[in-house]
Design an enzyme around this catalytic site. Sequence first.
Site, PDB file in Angstrom:
ATOM      1  N   ARG A  47      26.189  48.491  60.526  1.00 30.22           N
ATOM      2  CA  ARG A  47      26.232  47.470  59.477  1.00 30.22           C
ATOM      3  C   ARG A  47      27.293  46.429  59.821  1.00 30.22           C
ATOM      4  O   ARG A  47      27.103  45.231  59.647  1.00 30.22           O
ATOM      5  CB  ARG A  47      26.519  48.089  58.095  1.00 30.22           C
ATOM      6  CG  ARG A  47      26.828  47.028  57.032  1.00 30.22           C
ATOM      7  CD  ARG A  47      26.660  47.501  55.589  1.00 30.22           C
ATOM      8  NE  ARG A  47      27.153  48.823  55.329  1.00 30.22           N
ATOM      9  CZ  ARG A  47      28.438  49.187  55.274  1.00 30.22           C
ATOM     10  NH1 ARG A  47      29.391  48.294  55.487  1.00 30.22           N
ATOM     11  NH2 ARG A  47      28.786  50.421  55.035  1.00 30.22           N
ATOM     12  N   TYR A  94      12.542  24.983  49.033  1.00 31.36           N
ATOM     13  CA  TYR A  94      11.791  26.225  49.152  1.00 31.36           C
ATOM     14  C   TYR A  94      11.849  26.984  47.811  1.00 31.36           C
ATOM     15  O   TYR A  94      12.932  27.129  47.227  1.00 31.36           O
ATOM     16  CB  TYR A  94      12.389  27.076  50.281  1.00 31.36           C
ATOM     17  CG  TYR A  94      11.723  28.413  50.414  1.00 31.36           C
ATOM     18  CD1 TYR A  94      10.415  28.515  50.882  1.00 31.36           C
ATOM     19  CD2 TYR A  94      12.377  29.581  50.047  1.00 31.36           C
ATOM     20  CE1 TYR A  94       9.790  29.736  50.986  1.00 31.36           C
ATOM     21  CE2 TYR A  94      11.755  30.815  50.155  1.00 31.36           C
ATOM     22  CZ  TYR A  94      10.459  30.889  50.624  1.00 31.36           C
ATOM     23  OH  TYR A  94       9.840  32.094  50.718  1.00 31.36           O
ATOM     24  N   ASP A 139      19.524  23.903  55.264  1.00 36.45           N
ATOM     25  CA  ASP A 139      18.440  24.806  55.637  1.00 36.45           C
ATOM     26  C   ASP A 139      17.673  24.131  56.778  1.00 36.45           C
ATOM     27  O   ASP A 139      16.994  23.140  56.578  1.00 36.45           O
ATOM     28  CB  ASP A 139      17.535  25.044  54.414  1.00 36.45           C
ATOM     29  CG  ASP A 139      16.401  26.021  54.708  1.00 36.45           C
ATOM     30  OD1 ASP A 139      15.993  26.140  55.881  1.00 36.45           O
ATOM     31  OD2 ASP A 139      15.902  26.654  53.751  1.00 36.45           O
ATOM     32  N   LYS A 145       9.986  32.013  60.299  1.00 33.31           N
ATOM     33  CA  LYS A 145       9.027  30.932  60.552  1.00 33.31           C
ATOM     34  C   LYS A 145       8.991  30.575  62.043  1.00 33.31           C
ATOM     35  O   LYS A 145       8.591  31.385  62.841  1.00 33.31           O
ATOM     36  CB  LYS A 145       9.369  29.730  59.677  1.00 33.31           C
ATOM     37  CG  LYS A 145       9.682  30.098  58.204  1.00 33.31           C
ATOM     38  CD  LYS A 145       8.476  30.610  57.452  1.00 33.31           C
ATOM     39  CE  LYS A 145       8.818  31.284  56.122  1.00 33.31           C
ATOM     40  NZ  LYS A 145       9.670  30.545  55.215  1.00 33.31           N
TER      41      LYS A 145
HETATM   42  C1  LIG Z   1      10.595  30.876  54.162  1.00 31.13           C
HETATM   43  C2  LIG Z   1      11.729  30.003  53.868  1.00 31.13           C
HETATM   44  C3  LIG Z   1      12.931  30.528  53.357  1.00 31.13           C
HETATM   45  C4  LIG Z   1      13.112  31.995  52.998  1.00 31.13           C
HETATM   46  O1  LIG Z   1      13.084  32.820  54.119  1.00 31.13           O
HETATM   47  P1  LIG Z   1      12.530  34.341  54.130  1.00 31.13           P
HETATM   48  O2  LIG Z   1      12.718  34.741  55.554  1.00 31.13           O
HETATM   49  O3  LIG Z   1      11.102  34.311  53.687  1.00 31.13           O
HETATM   50  O4  LIG Z   1      13.369  35.139  53.193  1.00 31.13           O
HETATM   51  C5  LIG Z   1      13.990  29.650  53.165  1.00 31.13           C
HETATM   52  N1  LIG Z   1      13.868  28.331  53.419  1.00 31.13           N
HETATM   53  C6  LIG Z   1      12.719  27.801  53.898  1.00 31.13           C
HETATM   54  C7  LIG Z   1      12.648  26.326  54.151  1.00 31.13           C
HETATM   55  C8  LIG Z   1      11.615  28.604  54.126  1.00 31.13           C
HETATM   56  O5  LIG Z   1      10.479  28.045  54.572  1.00 31.13           O
END
Ligand SMILES: *Cc1c(COP(=O)(O)O)cnc(C)c1O
Length: 286
Positions: A47, A99, A171, A196
């Site tokens: 961890r 998001y 982000d 993604k």
């Molecule tokens: C999918 C997504 C998230 C969240 O990520 P997860 O891996 O699904 O928890 C955050 N920001 C954006 C822009 C996303 O497309």
Amino acid sequence: MTQMDTKLAQVGLSTDPNTGAVSPPIYHSATFANKGYGLTNDYYYSRVKNPTRTQLEDTIAELEGGAYGFAFASGMAATSAIMQLFVPGDHLIVSEDLYGGTHRLFTQILSRYEITTTFVDTADINKVKESIMPNTKGILIETPSNPMLRVTSLQEISDFCKKHNIISIVDNTFMTPYLQRPLNFGIDIVYHSGTKYIGGHNDVICGLVVVEREDIAEKLTFIQNTTGAVLGPQDCWLVLRGLKTLALRMDRQQENAQKLAESLLNHVAVSNVYYLFSPLMNLDTY
Ligand SMILES: *Cc1c(COP(=O)(O)O)cnc(C)c1O
């Protein structure tokens, strides 16, 4: 871009000093033995730190041009960890096109801890300026945003945050470090859903955070270890493998998306196309 292409293709290559393994080993171990009585090991509990995770964390830090990387169990776990830098009474300015999960985190979880949020169109720096309050401690943006692809100036946000001693958070899921590196603009924290484009194969859920500032890194290290939403070694390896082809995949997906967007422009049933067309393209011909 050559340098970035090469860096990506060589992710994790021959980094194991013990064996020279070309592909980085997956360290499936919860604990690690000390080297002897009273002697500590760099690694002792996964961890806190795991060698495969370190490999991914160092890699994403290098790709984003930052000093410290962190790998989490999901993009949302990464966002939650970042938000734990804030305390009750703090206020954040956040992109209004966002998001859905991040919106939910602010409105349904953080609101319970008296962390307040103003959602604005951060593409307009004047709207950001108008939203500042004495207790504004952070600005979180998506650029381009999910799903409407609105674009916010990283430089404007970074300059504004520095002036007012506010933590700037980006982000970078949609661009990846292949196309955009927010830390180069002076942004404090960049994070990703590695699920993604970075992972790229629909086989892993992952979150990544990179910072340059040591003071923020120290706090995130403590939060990551204390709250524990770390990415497991097998998943770290999958993300490392996905990264190797990131440049190729991003180039191809942009080519395909551009073609799709162009064909939608010509479609009689479509009135608006939200796509970041190349500035070199002459939209008048559509
Ligand atoms: C999918 C997504 C998230 C969240 O990520 P997860 O891996 O699904 O928890 C955050 N920001 C954006 C822009 C996303 O497309």
